[in-house]
Design an enzyme around this catalytic site. Structure first.
Site, PDB file in Angstrom:
ATOM      1  N   ASP A  80      23.484  42.214  50.709  1.00 37.83           N
ATOM      2  CA  ASP A  80      24.794  42.646  51.210  1.00 37.83           C
ATOM      3  C   ASP A  80      25.392  43.745  50.335  1.00 37.83           C
ATOM      4  O   ASP A  80      24.963  43.973  49.195  1.00 37.83           O
ATOM      5  CB  ASP A  80      25.756  41.457  51.293  1.00 37.83           C
ATOM      6  CG  ASP A  80      25.935  40.748  49.950  1.00 37.83           C
ATOM      7  OD1 ASP A  80      24.950  40.653  49.188  1.00 37.83           O
ATOM      8  OD2 ASP A  80      27.051  40.283  49.661  1.00 37.83           O
ATOM      9  N   GLU A 138      26.027  37.653  48.991  1.00 37.92           N
ATOM     10  CA  GLU A 138      26.205  37.228  47.596  1.00 37.92           C
ATOM     11  C   GLU A 138      27.605  37.543  47.103  1.00 37.92           C
ATOM     12  O   GLU A 138      28.164  36.836  46.259  1.00 37.92           O
ATOM     13  CB  GLU A 138      25.165  37.919  46.708  1.00 37.92           C
ATOM     14  CG  GLU A 138      25.127  37.392  45.275  1.00 37.92           C
ATOM     15  CD  GLU A 138      26.208  37.949  44.369  1.00 37.92           C
ATOM     16  OE1 GLU A 138      26.699  37.212  43.491  1.00 37.92           O
ATOM     17  OE2 GLU A 138      26.584  39.136  44.545  1.00 37.92           O
TER      18      GLU A 138
END
Length: 393
Positions: A80, A138
């Protein structure tokens, strides 16, 4: 076998860089990753492995089965990005407005894809299984690791190994630390309710700003006066919403903050201290308070024995592009890899990625960039541990 791995990875380094640059151009925010997991799954198309998608919402789990009985090791990479407007001037800068890979997760995914492909090619040379965890989210609590674990990504796994590229560490080197290595992260929100009034007549009101300001200054004594000097803790007030008219006494303000601690016990002590201060605020100023404290990520603990094994394995492998392996200090940022480490004996190591030219910007900075050779270093180091761990006895 290690020399074979290194040669294959070196031959693919150009592809690794191309993948990283493609991902860098098309970053996606936590829990909104749609194209990235498709790209990852498509990479494994027609390869001899099992691919499972939508693990923990947007995660991808890849199983590399040697077909021979043995141990199972998991290796993890996140994918991400962050809500940051890129300002690097790179030819492959983000094409998604206000979204940027400012933490190196594009590099993590690129090195992992090429490493996984290579391990698939070499699976006849080892026993057991490799679980490749391509993890979303995350950066955003509750984090992508938690959902993937709940969906069984660690079933049958013995250990988990992860790595992060770091711009505050020298390129060409791998770094590690045994025990508590990254802080846990918590979020708190305090709403202070007083009684509004005219700025000329404070005696007829109850100023929420004054009470909130007292909390801001008092909260800074938690670390200096409530914690053992050898404990690591941070209390940050990141937002004080008290905007109003200059001659009006505010009836309500909202404060938001961040807590970091190197152990979960320290985090709990900070939480207790803050709650005591909120109670004192109510008694002292006659205000009403609403206080919430969310334990987002636990502290990251590197298993002592497995970390020693990882470091020794990398050191003895004499990898061509790894110029050394060194012990580093614990790192202040938090990392949801901690959830894997809470579940299984795990280790999180670092690949130095400080740019060789120009200024090294910190993670989460609009000008953040890395030395791309750090990806090959990460691939060789992680790959060497995998092959050593799954060596046919």
């Amino acid at each position: 076998m290690i020399k074979d791995l290194v040669q294959r990875l070196q031959d693919k380094e150009k592809r690794m860089i191309e993948i990283r640059r493609h991902l860098h151009e098309y970053p996606e925010l936590s829990f909104h990753e749609t194209e990235t997991p498709k790209y990852i799954a498509n990479f494994y198309k027609d390869k001899e492995c099992k691919v499972e998608t939508n693990i923990g919402q947007n995660g991808v789990k890849v199983t590399i089965d040697s077909g021979k009985p043995g141990k199972t090791i998991a290796i993890r990479a996140d994918f991400d990005a962050l809500p940051i407007q890129e300002d690097t001037g790179l030819s492959f800068a983000s094409k998604n407005e206000g979204v940027m890979h400012a933490c190196g997760h594009d590099a993590h995914t690129a090195y992992m894809l090429i490493l996984a492909e290579t391990l698939i090619e070499m699976k006849s040379q080892f026993s057991g299984k490799v679980i490749v965890i391509h993890q979303p989210a995350e950066e955003m609590p509750p984090g992508g690791a938690k959902g993937m674990i709940e969906d069984g990504v660690l079933d049958g796994v013995d250990h988990v190994l992860g790595t992060h590229v770091m711009t505050n560490m020298a390129p060409g080197k791998v770094y590690y630390h045994k025990g508590n290595v990254q802080t846990g992260r918590s979020y708190f929100k305090l709403i202070v309710k007083g009684e509004g009034g005219h700025g000329s007549s404070p005696h007829t009101s109850n100023d929420a700003i004054v009470a909130g300001a007292n909390f801001v200054t008092t909260a800074q004594t938690v670390v200096s006066r409530r914690l053992n000097p050898f404990e690591t803790g941070v209390v940050t007030i990141g937002s004080f919403d008290g905007k109003g008219q200059f001659n009006v006494i505010k009836d309500k303000i909202t404060i938001e903050g961040d807590v970091r601690a190197l152990t979960d016990a320290t985090r709990d002590r900070i939480e207790t201290a803050l709650k005591q201060m909120v109670h004192g605020l109510e008694e002292t100023f006659g205000v009403n308070c609403e206080f919430t404290f969310s334990k987002d990520y636990p502290a990251l603990y590197n298993d002592l024995d497995f970390t020693e094994y990882v470091a020794e394995t990398i050191n003895q492998a004499k990898l061509a592009d790894v110029k050394g392996i060194e012990v580093c200090e614990p790192q202040p940022p938090s990392e949801d890899f901690a959830f894997y480490a809470k579940t299984l004996p795990s280790t999180f190591i670092y690949s130095g990625a400080k740019p060789r030219e120009g200024k090294a910007y910190p993670h989460h900075h609009p000008k953040f960039t890395i030395d791309e050779s750090s990806m090959l270093v990460a691939a060789e180091a992680v790959g060497a541990v995998v092959l050593n761990y799954l060596t046919i006895e």
